[in-house]
Design a protein around this motif. Structure first.
Motif, PDB file in Angstrom:
ATOM      1  N   PHE A  83       0.873  -1.170   0.000  1.00 38.61           N
ATOM      2  CA  PHE A  83       0.000   0.000   0.000  1.00 38.61           C
ATOM      3  C   PHE A  83       0.911   1.220   0.000  1.00 38.61           C
ATOM      4  N   VAL A  84       0.323   2.399  -0.201  1.00 41.26           N
ATOM      5  CA  VAL A  84       1.101   3.638  -0.229  1.00 41.26           C
ATOM      6  C   VAL A  84       0.761   4.478   0.997  1.00 41.26           C
ATOM      7  N   ARG A  85       1.784   4.989   1.634  1.00 40.27           N
ATOM      8  CA  ARG A  85       1.595   5.899   2.768  1.00 40.27           C
ATOM      9  C   ARG A  85       2.306   7.210   2.467  1.00 40.27           C
ATOM     10  N   VAL A  86       1.679   8.320   2.848  1.00 34.18           N
ATOM     11  CA  VAL A  86       2.259   9.647   2.668  1.00 34.18           C
ATOM     12  C   VAL A  86       2.480  10.267   4.045  1.00 34.18           C
ATOM     13  N   TYR A  87       3.712  10.630   4.334  1.00 32.17           N
ATOM     14  CA  TYR A  87       4.048  11.290   5.591  1.00 32.17           C
ATOM     15  C   TYR A  87       4.214  12.787   5.357  1.00 32.17           C
ATOM     16  N   ALA A  88       3.692  13.594   6.289  1.00 34.81           N
ATOM     17  CA  ALA A  88       3.883  15.047   6.250  1.00 34.81           C
ATOM     18  C   ALA A  88       4.949  15.419   7.272  1.00 34.81           C
ATOM     19  N   TYR A  89       5.859  16.326   6.881  1.00 32.55           N
ATOM     20  CA  TYR A  89       6.970  16.746   7.737  1.00 32.55           C
ATOM     21  C   TYR A  89       6.892  18.251   7.990  1.00 32.55           C
ATOM     22  N   ASP A  90       7.365  18.655   9.171  1.00 27.42           N
ATOM     23  CA  ASP A  90       7.433  20.085   9.457  1.00 27.42           C
ATOM     24  C   ASP A  90       8.775  20.645   8.989  1.00 27.42           C
ATOM     25  N   GLY A  91       9.061  21.894   9.346  1.00 29.03           N
ATOM     26  CA  GLY A  91      10.295  22.531   8.897  1.00 29.03           C
ATOM     27  C   GLY A  91      11.555  21.929   9.478  1.00 29.03           C
ATOM     28  N   GLN A  92      11.416  21.134  10.539  1.00 26.33           N
ATOM     29  CA  GLN A  92      12.563  20.483  11.167  1.00 26.33           C
ATOM     30  C   GLN A  92      12.730  19.035  10.682  1.00 26.33           C
ATOM     31  N   GLU A  93      11.990  18.673   9.646  1.00 29.46           N
ATOM     32  CA  GLU A  93      12.028  17.312   9.092  1.00 29.46           C
ATOM     33  C   GLU A  93      11.536  16.269  10.092  1.00 29.46           C
ATOM     34  N   VAL A  94      10.568  16.678  10.925  1.00 35.19           N
ATOM     35  CA  VAL A  94       9.944  15.760  11.875  1.00 35.19           C
ATOM     36  C   VAL A  94       8.570  15.372  11.327  1.00 35.19           C
ATOM     37  N   VAL A  95       8.243  14.088  11.375  1.00 38.36           N
ATOM     38  CA  VAL A  95       6.937  13.627  10.890  1.00 38.36           C
ATOM     39  C   VAL A  95       5.842  14.151  11.811  1.00 38.36           C
ATOM     40  N   VAL A  96       4.815  14.766  11.225  1.00 39.26           N
ATOM     41  CA  VAL A  96       3.740  15.348  12.034  1.00 39.26           C
ATOM     42  C   VAL A  96       2.357  14.791  11.677  1.00 39.26           C
ATOM     43  N   ALA A  97       2.233  14.110  10.547  1.00 38.33           N
ATOM     44  CA  ALA A  97       0.936  13.563  10.147  1.00 38.33           C
ATOM     45  C   ALA A  97       1.157  12.548   9.030  1.00 38.33           C
ATOM     46  N   TYR A  98       0.061  11.875   8.647  1.00 40.68           N
ATOM     47  CA  TYR A  98       0.196  10.878   7.575  1.00 40.68           C
ATOM     48  C   TYR A  98      -1.151  10.659   6.901  1.00 40.68           C
ATOM     49  N   GLY A  99      -1.113   9.854   5.848  1.00 43.22           N
ATOM     50  CA  GLY A  99      -2.303   9.358   5.172  1.00 43.22           C
ATOM     51  C   GLY A  99      -1.900   8.118   4.412  1.00 43.22           C
ATOM     52  N   GLN A 100      -2.847   7.232   4.107  1.00 44.59           N
ATOM     53  CA  GLN A 100      -2.526   6.021   3.342  1.00 44.59           C
ATOM     54  C   GLN A 100      -3.741   5.593   2.543  1.00 44.59           C
ATOM     55  N   ASN A 101      -3.490   4.807   1.500  1.00 42.13           N
ATOM     56  CA  ASN A 101      -4.583   4.436   0.601  1.00 42.13           C
ATOM     57  C   ASN A 101      -5.339   3.194   1.068  1.00 42.13           C
ATOM     58  N   THR A 102      -5.101   2.774   2.290  1.00 40.97           N
ATOM     59  CA  THR A 102      -5.783   1.613   2.845  1.00 40.97           C
ATOM     60  C   THR A 102      -6.365   1.945   4.214  1.00 40.97           C
TER      61      THR A 102
END
Length: 203
Positions: free
Chosen positions: A131-150
């Motif tokens: 499956f595909v997952r998308v991670y969102a990062y802040d300005g410090q390259e820290v993961v802050v959120a996500y989404g996935q197609n499943t």
């Protein structure tokens, strides 16, 4: 001389409260991105077929939720059935240790809507369900959120990729041609030897 040392120790202790020191857990993230992954094929071939990935901010969340998002990274992730008895693909809540999403697809600046990317499956992707997952990062390259197609249990909207076997159609054709050539050469050799034998007898 003592003050700088005390200051340094205090700074290091405070720094360890930052996410970069102890890592971000997947369970702490909000699923604020809507993701889809589609292909006209049910089974994709590594190095040949393409997957269309789309993502956007989930508008059901309050405005400003995504104010810290700066970049997104799209990753190819193993489905549970392709993780079974494979500790090197094990899911761990600590994202620094997690091995679910080992294959990077692409990184993009964050945009809340109208995002699309056509990905050609890379040649080194192994055979498995994904499956595909998308991670969102802040300005410090820290993961802050996500989404996935499943879904949360990772059982719906999965897709299969077949790895490159190491053989190509042209190799198979060449092998067949070489086999015919070898048989033909052998038959010609025996024919010539037989003629030589008959010619010697007539003498």
């Amino acid at each position: 001389m003592e003050f700088p040392v005390v200051f340094l120790v205090g700074y290091l202790m405070l720094s360890c409260f930052a996410p970069s020191c102890y890592g971000v857990t997947f369970s702490s993230l909000h699923k604020t991105l809507v993701v889809s992954a589609s292909s006209p094929l049910h089974v994709l071939k590594a190095g040949e077929d393409e997957l269309t990935i789309k993502w956007e901010f989930n508008q059901t969340f309050p405005p400003g939720t995504d104010s810290t998002y700066k970049t997104v990274k799209l990753k190819l992730c193993y489905a549970p059935e392709s993780q079974k008895d494979r500790p090197w693909r094990k899911t761990v809540d600590d994202l620094k240790k997690d091995k679910t999403c080992q294959h990077m697809i692409v990184a993009r600046p964050y945009n809340p809507s109208n995002n699309s990317f056509i990905w050609k499956v890379e040649r080194d992707v192994p055979s498995a369900k994904f499956f595909v997952r998308v991670y969102a990062y802040d300005g410090q390259e820290v993961v802050v959120a996500y989404g996935q197609n499943t879904d949360h249990s990772k059982t719906f909207d999965l897709f299969t990729i077949h790895a490159i076997t190491g053989r190509h159609a042209s190799i198979d054709v060449a092998s067949v041609c070489f086999s015919f050539f070898s048989v033909g050469s052998l038959a010609a050799f025996f024919y010539m030897e037989r003629r030589k034998g008959k010619f010697s007898q007539h003498k």
